[in-house]
Motif scaffolding. Structure first.
Motif, PDB file in Angstrom:
ATOM      1  N   UNK A  40       0.812  -1.215   0.000  1.00  0.00           N
ATOM      2  CA  UNK A  40       0.000   0.000   0.000  1.00  0.00           C
ATOM      3  C   UNK A  40       0.844   1.262   0.000  1.00  0.00           C
ATOM      4  N   UNK A  41       1.976   1.276   0.737  1.00  0.00           N
ATOM      5  CA  UNK A  41       2.699   2.521   0.974  1.00  0.00           C
ATOM      6  C   UNK A  41       4.087   2.606   0.348  1.00  0.00           C
ATOM      7  N   UNK A  42       4.680   1.472   0.007  1.00  0.00           N
ATOM      8  CA  UNK A  42       6.029   1.532  -0.569  1.00  0.00           C
ATOM      9  C   UNK A  42       6.075   2.227  -1.932  1.00  0.00           C
ATOM     10  N   UNK A  43       5.121   1.977  -2.849  1.00  0.00           N
ATOM     11  CA  UNK A  43       5.239   2.585  -4.182  1.00  0.00           C
ATOM     12  C   UNK A  43       5.335   4.104  -4.173  1.00  0.00           C
ATOM     13  N   UNK A  44       4.484   4.797  -3.385  1.00  0.00           N
ATOM     14  CA  UNK A  44       4.535   6.256  -3.423  1.00  0.00           C
ATOM     15  C   UNK A  44       5.821   6.828  -2.848  1.00  0.00           C
ATOM     16  N   UNK A  45       6.590   6.020  -2.151  1.00  0.00           N
ATOM     17  CA  UNK A  45       7.872   6.476  -1.624  1.00  0.00           C
ATOM     18  C   UNK A  45       9.013   6.317  -2.624  1.00  0.00           C
ATOM     19  N   UNK A  46       8.713   5.751  -3.801  1.00  0.00           N
ATOM     20  CA  UNK A  46       9.731   5.676  -4.856  1.00  0.00           C
ATOM     21  C   UNK A  46       9.301   6.452  -6.101  1.00  0.00           C
ATOM     22  N   UNK A  47       8.218   7.223  -5.998  1.00  0.00           N
ATOM     23  CA  UNK A  47       7.722   7.959  -7.159  1.00  0.00           C
ATOM     24  C   UNK A  47       8.779   8.907  -7.739  1.00  0.00           C
ATOM     25  N   UNK A  48       9.517   9.597  -6.867  1.00  0.00           N
ATOM     26  CA  UNK A  48      10.514  10.541  -7.384  1.00  0.00           C
ATOM     27  C   UNK A  48      11.650   9.801  -8.093  1.00  0.00           C
ATOM     28  N   UNK A 165      11.623   4.857   6.041  1.00  0.00           N
ATOM     29  CA  UNK A 165      12.956   4.535   6.554  1.00  0.00           C
ATOM     30  C   UNK A 165      13.535   3.315   5.833  1.00  0.00           C
ATOM     31  N   UNK A 166      12.667   2.344   5.525  1.00  0.00           N
ATOM     32  CA  UNK A 166      13.127   1.191   4.749  1.00  0.00           C
ATOM     33  C   UNK A 166      13.597   1.631   3.365  1.00  0.00           C
ATOM     34  N   UNK A 167      12.842   2.538   2.754  1.00  0.00           N
ATOM     35  CA  UNK A 167      13.214   3.045   1.432  1.00  0.00           C
ATOM     36  C   UNK A 167      14.557   3.765   1.504  1.00  0.00           C
ATOM     37  N   UNK A 168      14.722   4.646   2.501  1.00  0.00           N
ATOM     38  CA  UNK A 168      15.994   5.373   2.648  1.00  0.00           C
ATOM     39  C   UNK A 168      17.160   4.435   2.947  1.00  0.00           C
ATOM     40  N   UNK A 169      16.866   3.363   3.686  1.00  0.00           N
ATOM     41  CA  UNK A 169      17.912   2.409   4.083  1.00  0.00           C
ATOM     42  C   UNK A 169      18.316   1.520   2.909  1.00  0.00           C
ATOM     43  N   UNK A 170      17.327   1.060   2.150  1.00  0.00           N
ATOM     44  CA  UNK A 170      17.584   0.075   1.096  1.00  0.00           C
ATOM     45  C   UNK A 170      17.889   0.702  -0.270  1.00  0.00           C
ATOM     46  N   UNK A 171      17.502   1.966  -0.468  1.00  0.00           N
ATOM     47  CA  UNK A 171      17.684   2.602  -1.779  1.00  0.00           C
ATOM     48  C   UNK A 171      18.551   3.849  -1.624  1.00  0.00           C
ATOM     49  N   UNK A 172      19.793   3.834  -2.106  1.00  0.00           N
ATOM     50  CA  UNK A 172      20.649   5.028  -2.044  1.00  0.00           C
ATOM     51  C   UNK A 172      20.027   6.178  -2.836  1.00  0.00           C
ATOM     52  N   UNK A 177      18.272   3.719 -10.150  1.00  0.00           N
ATOM     53  CA  UNK A 177      17.609   2.428 -10.380  1.00  0.00           C
ATOM     54  C   UNK A 177      17.594   1.529  -9.148  1.00  0.00           C
ATOM     55  N   UNK A 178      18.048   2.069  -8.011  1.00  0.00           N
ATOM     56  CA  UNK A 178      18.124   1.249  -6.805  1.00  0.00           C
ATOM     57  C   UNK A 178      16.782   0.815  -6.264  1.00  0.00           C
ATOM     58  N   UNK A 179      15.706   1.462  -6.723  1.00  0.00           N
ATOM     59  CA  UNK A 179      14.367   1.111  -6.259  1.00  0.00           C
ATOM     60  C   UNK A 179      13.988  -0.328  -6.619  1.00  0.00           C
ATOM     61  N   UNK A 180      14.560  -0.873  -7.681  1.00  0.00           N
ATOM     62  CA  UNK A 180      14.224  -2.239  -8.086  1.00  0.00           C
ATOM     63  C   UNK A 180      14.613  -3.248  -7.004  1.00  0.00           C
ATOM     64  N   UNK A 181      15.889  -3.223  -6.615  1.00  0.00           N
ATOM     65  CA  UNK A 181      16.358  -4.154  -5.594  1.00  0.00           C
ATOM     66  C   UNK A 181      15.724  -3.840  -4.243  1.00  0.00           C
ATOM     67  N   UNK A 182      15.504  -2.564  -3.962  1.00  0.00           N
ATOM     68  CA  UNK A 182      14.899  -2.180  -2.689  1.00  0.00           C
ATOM     69  C   UNK A 182      13.508  -2.756  -2.506  1.00  0.00           C
ATOM     70  N   UNK A 187       9.933  -7.133  -0.006  1.00  0.00           N
ATOM     71  CA  UNK A 187       8.966  -8.233  -0.114  1.00  0.00           C
ATOM     72  C   UNK A 187       9.284  -9.370   0.854  1.00  0.00           C
ATOM     73  N   UNK A 188      10.551  -9.467   1.286  1.00  0.00           N
ATOM     74  CA  UNK A 188      10.947 -10.550   2.195  1.00  0.00           C
ATOM     75  C   UNK A 188      10.219 -10.469   3.535  1.00  0.00           C
ATOM     76  N   UNK A 189       9.809  -9.268   3.943  1.00  0.00           N
ATOM     77  CA  UNK A 189       9.076  -9.129   5.204  1.00  0.00           C
ATOM     78  C   UNK A 189       7.725  -9.841   5.133  1.00  0.00           C
TER      79      UNK A 189
END
Length: 443
Positions: A40-48, A165-172, A177-182, A187-189
Motif C-alpha cells: 500500500x505505501x512503498x510505491x509512493x515512496x519511490x515515485x521521485x 525509513x526502509x526506502x531510505x535504508x535500502x535505496x541510495x 535504479x536502486x528502487x528495483x532491488x529495494x 517483499x521478504x518481510x
C-alpha cells in the motif's frame, strides 16, 4: 455508566473482551504492518525515483494508484462473498501471497504497462486483506469493535512510519535504479513474517464460531437487493468514497508536494511521515473509543478535520518547519478515520449479520475514491503548476462527507445503548427498571 466514566477508563465489558482476544489483535496487526502496508505505501515512496529513471509525468506515475484501486473495487465487491464461503484464513493467505509477488515484481519493471499490471496485483492484495481484516475483527469482537479495529489499524500507521525509513535504508539517494532491488528486499518481510504468522497462528474454527455467535445476535438479515434500496447504505457509500478520494490523494502526492515542490529533504520527509504515523497510531484507537461512545458523530468529526487540513495545506505546509510538522500531525489524525469508519457505522447501523457483503461493497466504493483522487490531484498540479486549486476542492469534498454521515441513524447502536442502560438501571433499582427489547448489536 456515564460517558465521563467511560472516558476515564474502558468499560469493563470492553476491557475484558480486548484482554481475552489479544492474540487476534496481534495477528491482525502483523498482517496490516507487512502484508497490507508494504504494497500500500512503498510505491509512493519511490515515485521521485521513477520520475528520474523513466521521465514519466506525475499523472502517469500516480496512475499506479488508479490501476491498484480500480482492481481493488472489483475485488472488494466480491471478496466478502468469497470470505463467507472459503473463510478468512484462506483469503488472507492468498492475498498476502499476491502482495509479496507484487513487491518482488518491481525488480522487473520495463515500461508503464507492466508497472500498471503490478498495480493490479497490489489492488488484489491490499483490498483483499483489508476487507478480510474488517470481517475478521467485526466477527471476533462485539462490544469493543471500534477500539479493536482502531488498534488493528495502528499497524497501518506503523507501516506508514517504517516504510520511508526502509526506502531510505535500502535505496541510495543517488542510485536512480536502486528502487528495483529495494522493493524486492522489502517483499521478504511478507514472505518471512506475515505468511508464517497467518499460516500457523490463525485458527479458522475459532473465527467460524465467532461468526455463528454474531449471526445469532444480529438485528438485520439484509440481502443485496434490500441493501440497494436502503438509503442509509448509499449515504454511507458516498461518505466513504469521498473521504477515500481526499485521503489517498494526499498520500499519493505527498512526496511530490513536500520533496519536489517545497524542497523538503528525503530525511526530513521520513521524519514528517513519522510524525504523521505516530499521530495515526494514537488517533485510531481513540477514534474507535469515541465512535463506540457517540457513534457517527465521532466519525463526522474526523471527516471535518480532514477537510480543514486540506484547506490549511498551503498556509501550514509552506510555512515554518514547526507548522509543517503540525500539519502532518493533523493529517495523521484525520487519516485515522479512513478504513475504520465503515466498520463502525455498519456494525452500529446494520448489526453483525451480512458483514462480508456490506463491508465488501463499501470497501469497493472506498477504492473508487482511492483510484480517482490521486490522479486528479496530480493532474491539477500538472496543468496549473501547483496544488492550490486541489486543496480547495478536496477540502470541500471531505466536509460534505461529514455532513452526509450525520444523516445516518445508527439504530443498532442506539438500541444496544438503551438496553445496557436499562440493565444498569435494573441492577441499581430493580423495582424501577422496565423491560426492554433485545439490542442485538454493539453499544
Amino acid at each position: 455508566m456515564s460517558q465521563t466514566r467511560i472516558f476515564k477508563g474502558f468499560d469493563p465489558i470492553v476491557a475484558t473482551e480486548l484482554k481475552k482476544k489479544w492474540y487476534i489483535l496481534a495477528i491482525a496487526m502483523i498482517t496490516v504492518i507487512f502484508a497490507f502496508s508494504l504494497p500500500a505505501f512503498a510505491p509512493q515512496n519511490i515515485y521521485d525515483y521513477l520520475e528520474r529513471d523513466f521521465g514519466w509525468s506525475r499523472a502517469q506515475i500516480t496512475a499506479l494508484a488508479t490501476s491498484k484501486y480500480l482492481m481493488g473495487f472489483l475485488v472488494a465487491i466480491s471478496v466478502g462473498i468469497i470470505i463467507d464461503r472459503l473463510g478468512v484464513k484462506k483469503v488472507l493467505l492468498f492475498v498476502s501471497t499476491v502482495g509479496a509477488i507484487s513487491m518482488s515484481a518491481f525488480y522487473f519493471v520495463p515500461n508503464l504497462m507492466v508497472y500498471y499490471g503490478i498495480g493490479i496485483l497490489m489492488g488484489i492484495a491490499t483490498t483483499g486483506s483489508i476487507v478480510a481484516l474488517k470481517v475478521f475483527i467485526s466477527r471476533s469482537f462485539d462490544h469493543a469493535v471500534g477500539v479493536a479495529f482502531g488498534i488493528t489499524l495502528m499497524g497501518m500507521s506503523i507501516g506508514q512510519l517504517i516504510v520511508p525509513y526502509l526506502v531510505n535504508w535500502l535505496i541510495p539517494v543517488d542510485d536512480v535504479s536502486g528502487w528495483r532491488l529495494g522493493m524486492l528486499q522489502m517483499s521478504l518481510f511478507i514472505w518471512c513474517i506475515s505468511l508464517p504468522v497467518l499460516m500457523f497462528g490463525l485458527n479458522e474454527k475459532t473465527i467460524e464460531a465467532n461468526r455463528t455467535e454474531a449471526s445469532k445476535k444480529a438485528d438485520y438479515d439484509i440481502g443485496f437487493r434490500d441493501l440497494m434500496k436502503d438509503k442509509r447504505f448509499w449515504l454511507l457509500a458516498y461518505a466513504v468514497t469521498a473521504v477515500g478520494f481526499v485521503d489517498q490523494a494526499y498520500i499519493q502526492n505527498a512526496r511530490f508536494l513536500l520533496v519536489a515542490d517545497l524542497g523538503v529533504t528525503t530525511e526530513m520527509f521520513a521524519y514528517l511521515i513519522t510524525v504523521y504515523a505516530i499521530a495515526g497510531v494514537l488517533a485510531r484507537p481513540a477514534l474507535g473509543l469515541l465512535a463506540d461512545i457517540i457513534s457517527v458523530k465521532g466519525v463526522a468529526m474526523v471527516y471535518v478535520l480532514m477537510g480543514a487540513t486540506a484547506l490549511l495545506t498551503l498556509p501550514l505546509a509552506a510555512s515554518a518547519p514547526l507548522m509543517l510538522i503540525f500539519w502532518m500531525a493533523l493529517r495523521g489524525i484525520s487519516h485515522s478515520g479512513v478504513m475504520i469508519d465503515d466498520v463502525i457505522i455498519v456494525k452500529h447501523t446494520f448489526g453483525a449479520k451480512n458483514m462480508g457483503l456490506i463491508l465488501g461493497l463499501l470497501t469497493g466504493f472506498v477504492n473508487l475514491g482511492f483510484a480517482t483522487g490521486p490522479v486528479l490531484m496530480a493532474y491539477i498540479s500538472d496543468t496549473t503548476g501547483s496544488y492550490a486549486l486541489a486543496h480547495i476542492i478536496f477540502g470541500a469534498v471531505s466536509i460534505s462527507a461529514a455532513a452526509i454521515v450525520l444523516l445516518i441513524k445508527p439504530e443498532v447502536w442506539l438500541a444496544g445503548r438503551a438496553a445496557r442502560e436499562a440493565e444498569r438501571a435494573a441492577e441499581n433499582d430493580p423495582a424501577a427498571a422496565k423491560p426492554s427489547a433485545s439490542a442485538g448489536g454493539v453499544s
